[in-house]
Design a protein around this motif. Structure first.
Motif, PDB file in Angstrom:
ATOM      1  N   THR A   1       1.072  -1.185  -0.127  1.00  0.00           N
ATOM      2  CA  THR A   1       0.048  -0.127  -0.030  1.00  0.00           C
ATOM      3  C   THR A   1       0.811   1.222  -0.042  1.00  0.00           C
ATOM      4  N   SER A   2       0.048   2.512   0.265  1.00  0.00           N
ATOM      5  CA  SER A   2       0.851   3.669   0.251  1.00  0.00           C
ATOM      6  C   SER A   2       0.309   4.448   1.200  1.00  0.00           C
TER       7      SER A   2
ATOM      8  N   ASP B   1      -0.388   8.571  -0.943  1.00  0.00           N
ATOM      9  CA  ASP B   1      -1.031   8.665  -2.475  1.00  0.00           C
ATOM     10  C   ASP B   1      -1.957   9.736  -2.626  1.00  0.00           C
TER      11      ASP B   1
ATOM     12  N   HIS C   1      -7.527   7.262   2.949  1.00  0.00           N
ATOM     13  CA  HIS C   1      -7.140   6.593   1.812  1.00  0.00           C
ATOM     14  C   HIS C   1      -8.329   6.480   0.837  1.00  0.00           C
TER      15      HIS C   1
ATOM     16  N   ASP D   1      -6.471  -0.353  -2.735  1.00  0.00           N
ATOM     17  CA  ASP D   1      -5.356  -0.932  -3.331  1.00  0.00           C
ATOM     18  C   ASP D   1      -5.541  -2.339  -3.482  1.00  0.00           C
TER      19      ASP D   1
ATOM     20  N   HIS E   1       1.520  -2.540  -6.019  1.00  0.00           N
ATOM     21  CA  HIS E   1       0.183  -2.696  -6.224  1.00  0.00           C
ATOM     22  C   HIS E   1      -0.383  -1.530  -6.922  1.00  0.00           C
TER      23      HIS E   1
ATOM     24  N   HIS F   1      -2.956   1.597  -6.950  1.00  0.00           N
ATOM     25  CA  HIS F   1      -3.959   2.407  -5.929  1.00  0.00           C
ATOM     26  C   HIS F   1      -5.127   2.758  -7.157  1.00  0.00           C
TER      27      HIS F   1
HETATM   28 ZN    ZN Z   1      -3.682   3.473  -1.940  1.00  0.00          ZN
END
Ligand code: ZN
Length: 497
Positions: A103-104, A107, A370, A374, A450, A452
């Motif tokens: 994930t991040s 983003d 978020h 993701d 991944h 997003h």
């Molecule tokens: Zn994400």
């Protein structure tokens, strides 16, 4: 006498002091204005569509041959490392902790791209006198959003209150609270109109439900979570009007001249969005609109419904006619809206992080919403367009989203794809549903390979996994279709051009 002169002198002095103050204030205003406009120019600069140096750079980076492509990815890795060393270090820690949770936490798109290839879908088609008619060109919804956060929507069959409010990015709990207090809101009917306003905290402030031609209900927030209701019985009359005209400037401007208000123009843009590029229509194109509008005496109240429209451009006719289910179809009763696939992938993939407006950063503990979902995917997995679209932007942000793409689907919807390894499209290009737009990757700040994916309605991110997808449930039953075709024939006659 002396006294008099003294007084007069004092008065004069006071006057000149006031003048000086006014002058000083004016100068202050001018300086502030100047600084603000400079700041604006600076902020807008990255959005400029004509940026030869960056575009060239992007073209050079477009992987046309394997060698180019390698160079390309080397560049992105470099810039990631140079970007923000401390953050990268933190991310390495996260990487250790969450090997299976690609994930991040970065983003959120930054204001500035490191590289950008972008088209402005509104401005790209503007004639020379662009600035003066820019306001007219912005479609009604966008315009409304800019003034304050107001939205309008015509209910289609099967809509629940939460589906309607989600159009403005509101979460389910608002509709639950409203329905708990006023259960009648559970029963929305096709064709009813809803108009609502959000306050600056993005909370629902006011909701106007046009229940029928005789009744209107208004729900207004009085204190946190408490809404007061007002039921208005209407003594007005509703009339059908046919409005015909020739476009002079823009369609929006021409319709306004004929007395349509923003809400009806918005409705009409929605009806037309998949057939005609409303922004592309121009001088000489003709149109005819069938509207049902509310009159109080001989004055329009602003309430109304667009029943049908006929547009003639480049020798071709386009129709959008509303069925009893609230949706618009062409003359043959064919769906105009395009269906959306739930996910932009050829097969299901594991979700490593859900859409979550309350998500916290594991290291800083701060809320980092978020805004998308993701999918954990090996780098190089094809990403496909979930619906027909125009590529609005292909860009790169080392300090967050990595290589990313923005697609525009009709007027209200946008989708965003981040951390890509390789884009397969250019800004301005049209893509069909199912067409490959990119290969997934791990660019920007990311804890593992991944994709997003974000889904925006009217510029607001909503949960792509739960949102009621447009155009997927628009079929008419046989009986309904028959009555639609009768209606369409009548509309066609009335709207002859
Ligand atoms: Zn994400």
């Amino acid at each position: 006498m002396v006294q008099h002169v003294k007084l007069a002198r004092e008065r004069r002095k006071r006057k000149s002091r006031i003048k000086a103050m006014i002058f000083f204030f004016a100068v202050l205003c001018i300086i502030t204005g100047g600084i603000l406009s400079l700041k604006n120019t600076a902020e807008n600069a990255p959005l400029d569509t004509t940026k030869p140096p960056e575009e060239t750079q992007y073209q050079a980076l477009q992987p046309t041959s394997p060698a180019d492509s390698e160079q390309h990815s080397a560049t992105s890795e470099n810039s990631t490392e140079q970007g923000e060393p401390p953050v990268t270090a933190q991310h390495n820690d996260i990487k250790e902790e969450q090997k299976n949770d690609a994930t991040s936490f970065d983003d959120e798109l930054l204001a500035e791209d490191d590289e950008v290839d972008q088209i402005d879908l509104g401005q790209a088609k503007l004639p020379d006198d662009a600035q003066s008619i820019l306001d007219d060109l912005l479609d009604a919804a966008d315009q409304a959003k800019r003034i304050s956060d107001q939205f309008s929507y015509t209910v289609v069959r099967g809509d629940k209150l939460k589906d309607v409010l989600e159009m403005s990015g509101l979460e389910d709990d608002t509709s639950q609270r409203l329905i708990a207090a006023y259960p009648e809101l559970k029963n929305l009917k096709a064709g009813q109109q809803i108009y609502w306003i959000l306050d600056n905290q993005n909370e629902l402030e006011y909701l106007n439900w046009l229940v029928s031609e005789k009744e209107e209900r208004i729900y207004e927030r009085k204190e946190q979570d408490k809404f007061a209701r007002q039921v208005i019985e209407k003594k007005s009359i509703w009339k059908k009007d046919v409005l015909k005209g020739k476009i002079d400037g823009t369609l929006t401007a021409s319709l306004k001249k004929l007395g349509l208000d923003n809400r009806q123009i918005n409705q009409l843009n929605t009806a037309l969005q998949w057939q005609v590029n409303v922004a592309k229509l121009g001088k000489g194109d003709t149109f005819a609109v069938l509207v049902t509008r509310e009159y109080l005496g001989d004055k329009l109240t602003g309430q109304g419904n667009v029943d049908a429209i006929h547009i003639r451009t480049n020798g071709k006719s386009y129709y959008a006619i509303q069925s009893d289910n609230g949706r618009y179809y062409n003359r043959q009763g064919e769906t105009i809206g395009k269906g959306f696939a739930r996910i932009p992938l050829q097969r299901q993939a594991r979700i490593s992080s859900q859409f979550n407006p309350q998500r916290r950063h594991p290291v800083t503990g701060r809320v980092r919403p978020h805004k998308g979902v993701d999918f954990a995917l090996p780098s190089g997995t094809p990403v496909i367009a979930p619906a027909d679209a125009v590529v609005e932007k292909v860009a790169y942000q080392a300090g967050g989203a990595g290589r990313y793409i923005v697609l525009r689907h009709g007027r209200e919807y946008q989708t965003v794809y981040m951390h890509l390894s390789k884009p397969l499209v250019r800004a301005g290009q049209s893509v069909k549903r199912g067409e490959r737009i990119a290969l997934s990757g791990n660019t920007g700040i990311s804890t593992g390979a991944h994709l997003h994916y974000e889904f925006h309605i009217n510029g607001r991110p909503v949960n792509p996994m739960t949102i009621k997808l447009p155009g997927t449930n628009s079929g008419m039953k046989d009986s309904e279709r028959k009555s639609f075709l009768v209606k369409a024939k009548a509309a066609e006659r009335q709207l002859k051009l």
